[in-house]
Structure formats: structure tokens, C-alpha cells
Design an enzyme around this catalytic site. Structure first.
Site, PDB file in Angstrom:
ATOM      1  N   ASN A 151     -14.597 -19.085 -23.610  1.00 42.43           N
ATOM      2  CA  ASN A 151     -15.351 -20.068 -22.841  1.00 42.43           C
ATOM      3  C   ASN A 151     -16.830 -19.955 -23.236  1.00 42.43           C
ATOM      4  OD1 ASN A 151     -16.903 -21.323 -20.741  1.00 42.43           O
ATOM      5  ND2 ASN A 151     -15.128 -21.233 -19.409  1.00 42.43           N
ATOM      6  N   ARG A 161     -34.022 -23.413 -22.014  1.00 43.90           N
ATOM      7  CA  ARG A 161     -35.257 -23.574 -22.778  1.00 43.90           C
ATOM      8  C   ARG A 161     -35.416 -24.992 -23.339  1.00 43.90           C
ATOM      9  NH1 ARG A 161     -38.539 -19.560 -25.274  1.00 43.90           N
ATOM     10  NH2 ARG A 161     -40.422 -20.630 -25.987  1.00 43.90           N
ATOM     11  N   HIS A 195     -16.087 -25.897 -19.687  1.00 45.82           N
ATOM     12  CA  HIS A 195     -15.867 -26.321 -18.298  1.00 45.82           C
ATOM     13  C   HIS A 195     -17.073 -27.144 -17.861  1.00 45.82           C
ATOM     14  CE1 HIS A 195     -14.234 -25.117 -14.079  1.00 45.82           C
ATOM     15  NE2 HIS A 195     -14.921 -26.241 -13.997  1.00 45.82           N
ATOM     16  N   GLU A 210     -11.698 -27.498 -19.124  1.00 49.43           N
ATOM     17  CA  GLU A 210     -11.408 -27.187 -17.720  1.00 49.43           C
ATOM     18  C   GLU A 210     -12.255 -28.059 -16.809  1.00 49.43           C
ATOM     19  OE1 GLU A 210     -10.623 -22.358 -18.120  1.00 49.43           O
ATOM     20  OE2 GLU A 210     -12.448 -23.101 -17.148  1.00 49.43           O
ATOM     21  N   THR A 251     -19.239 -20.817  -9.702  1.00 42.85           N
ATOM     22  CA  THR A 251     -18.126 -20.601 -10.620  1.00 42.85           C
ATOM     23  C   THR A 251     -16.834 -20.868  -9.865  1.00 42.85           C
ATOM     24  OG1 THR A 251     -17.126 -19.030 -12.187  1.00 42.85           O
ATOM     25  CG2 THR A 251     -17.921 -18.133 -10.089  1.00 42.85           C
ATOM     26  N   HIS A 256     -10.667 -15.434 -15.463  1.00 42.80           N
ATOM     27  CA  HIS A 256     -11.709 -15.180 -14.470  1.00 42.80           C
ATOM     28  C   HIS A 256     -11.906 -13.669 -14.265  1.00 42.80           C
ATOM     29  CE1 HIS A 256     -14.511 -17.100 -11.639  1.00 42.80           C
ATOM     30  NE2 HIS A 256     -14.481 -15.916 -11.051  1.00 42.80           N
ATOM     31  N   GLY A 286     -15.103 -15.943 -20.708  1.00 40.82           N
ATOM     32  CA  GLY A 286     -16.426 -16.414 -21.064  1.00 40.82           C
ATOM     33  C   GLY A 286     -17.533 -15.483 -20.630  1.00 40.82           C
TER      34      GLY A 286
END
Length: 238
Positions: free
Chosen positions: A7, A18, A43, A70, A100, A191, A214
Site C-alpha cells: 500500500n 510538501r 486507498h 481499496e 485509517t 492492517h 503499507g
């Protein structure tokens, strides 16, 4: 071997902090594939605070492994998925303001809605997966939606594992995996999986086809390097 889908939301978060295009999300995805990962996950959320909808469109043209999108199947998201046609769409019931993902679907309450959305995606040749907890009734409900796969939400596993209770941590996941397999569902997970806990999870949860990682992977890469970390995960997933 269980496939690793990386991810890259956190890469986009850093870029967006930035402005400009550093780090380059597309180049990072290409590099991750070159390092051996078997998939790229994004996602996008409605506010586009990390991955933007245009990123998903641009990634479709360059991702050569599995591409997994996702998200919560609101109309804008459904339209994006039907336009991009990734390898897999993973449906996640996160609220608009969620930091999240923090829960799986209630597949009983949302069965008719999920059946309709999943049917639309499958008619367009897109493999479907839905984010679920390990409750047997929820998994039975998932099978009734017509989904190809489920993705087990692994936060509780990660917390109990960190607390030094690995057998307790994995128990419900192993049972859920066996049940999903018996019902003809493919199995993904994601997760809070990390280099510390991924091998134990993989070794004790049968029929695991894919993990999506991720946050931990990107954080670990700050110390160990992205190429090295991707290969460390691949080694643990053998």
C-alpha cells in the site's frame, strides 16, 4: 507463497505534505514491483489527502503486477473503479473522516447493498474482496454477497501479538480462514501487519493468498531501505 501487495498511501502523504511530485508515487510503485512485490494497493479517500483519484488512473498504466484499489463504495469511488478496472477492488466501510480503516463490514446488515455493488464490479471483470472481522456470522454473510474474497482486518491480532499473546492473537483468524476456505472464499489480510508479526501470522493462518501492507512497511523502510524491507517481507511470506 502468500503474495505481498504494498500500500503506497504513505508515499502520497509525504508527497502531498510538501507539494510537487517528490517522492514520485508512480516511480515508487515501479520500484516496489522491481524489488519483487506482487502487487500495489491504493486507498483513495473522498478528501484525497494521500492517494488522489488521478494517481489511481495514472498507476493503472504502469502497474504490471496486481493492482488493488481499496475504499468505501460511494458513487465517486465506484465510478473510479469502473473506469480504472484494477485487478481487485477491496470494499472497506470507513467513514469519511476516518484516519485509517477501523472495522470490517457488517455483512448481514449491508448484504443487499454489497451484493449489488459486487455484482457490478464482477460484471466488469474486477475481482472483489470485502474487509471483514473474524466473526463466523460475518464471514457467512460475506459468502452470501457473492464476493470472490475477504480481507481479514488484523488490528486485534497485531495488538495481542505485541502484548506477548501470539496464540490467542491468531486463534480467531485461523478459524476464520478455515471457514472462509470451506465457503469458497479466497483469503486476504491487512492492517498493522509488520516485519515483527507477519511470519507468525502467515505460518498459522491457512489458505492466505495475499497481504496488503503499507504503514509499517514504509516506516520500516525509513531505517532499513525500501528494497531491503520488501525482500524481508517476501522471505517471511514464503
Amino acid at each position: 507463497m502468500t503474495k505481498l501487495s504494498v500500500n503506497i498511501n504513505k508515499i502520497a502523504t509525504l508527497r502531498n505534505a510538501r507539494g510537487g511530485n517528490v517522492p514520485d508515487v508512480l516511480k515508487t510503485a515501479t520500484d516496489i514491483e522491481a524489488f519483487g512485490a506482487q502487487g500495489i494497493t491504493v486507498h483513495p479517500r473522498p478528501d484525497e489527502r494521500h492517494i488522489r483519484y488521478q494517481d489511481a488512473r495514472d498507476l493503472k498504466a504502469i502497474v504490471t503486477t496486481e493492482f488493488n484499489i481499496e475504499g468505501n463504495p460511494v458513487p465517486k469511488f465506484i465510478d473510479l473503479v469502473l473506469e480504472v478496472r484494477p485487478t481487485q477492488v477491496t470494499l472497506v466501510p470507513d467513514a469519511v473522516d476516518a484516519i485509517t480503516s477501523n472495522a470490517g463490514w457488517d455483512t448481514i446488515k449491508n448484504r443487499d447493498f454489497l451484493k449489488e455493488v459486487i455484482s457490478t464490479f464482477k460484471e466488469n471483470g474486477i475481482r472483489t474482496s470485502i474487509f471483514t472481522d473474524t466473526d463466523p456470522k460475518i464471514i457467512e454473510g460475506a459468502a452470501e454477497t457473492g464476493t470472490n474474497r475477504i480481507e481479514l482486518y488484523t488490528e486485534s491480532f497485531a495488538k495481542l501479538y505485541q502484548d506477548g499473546k501470539p496464540e490467542l492473537a491468531v486463534k480467531s483468524y485461523a478459524k476464520a480462514a478455515k471457514m472462509a476456505h470451506q465457503l469458497g472464499l479466497g483469503l486476504n489480510a491487512g492492517h498493522d501487519l509488520s516485519l515483527d508479526n507477519i511470519k507468525y501470522f502467515k505460518d498459522n493462518v491457512p489458505h492466505l493468498l495475499e497481504v496488503s501492507i503499507g504503514h509499517a512497511l514504509i516506516c520500516e523502510s525509513l531505517y532499513l531501505g525500501l528494497e531491503n524491507v520488501v525482500n524481508m517481507y517476501l522471505h517471511r511470506l514464503k
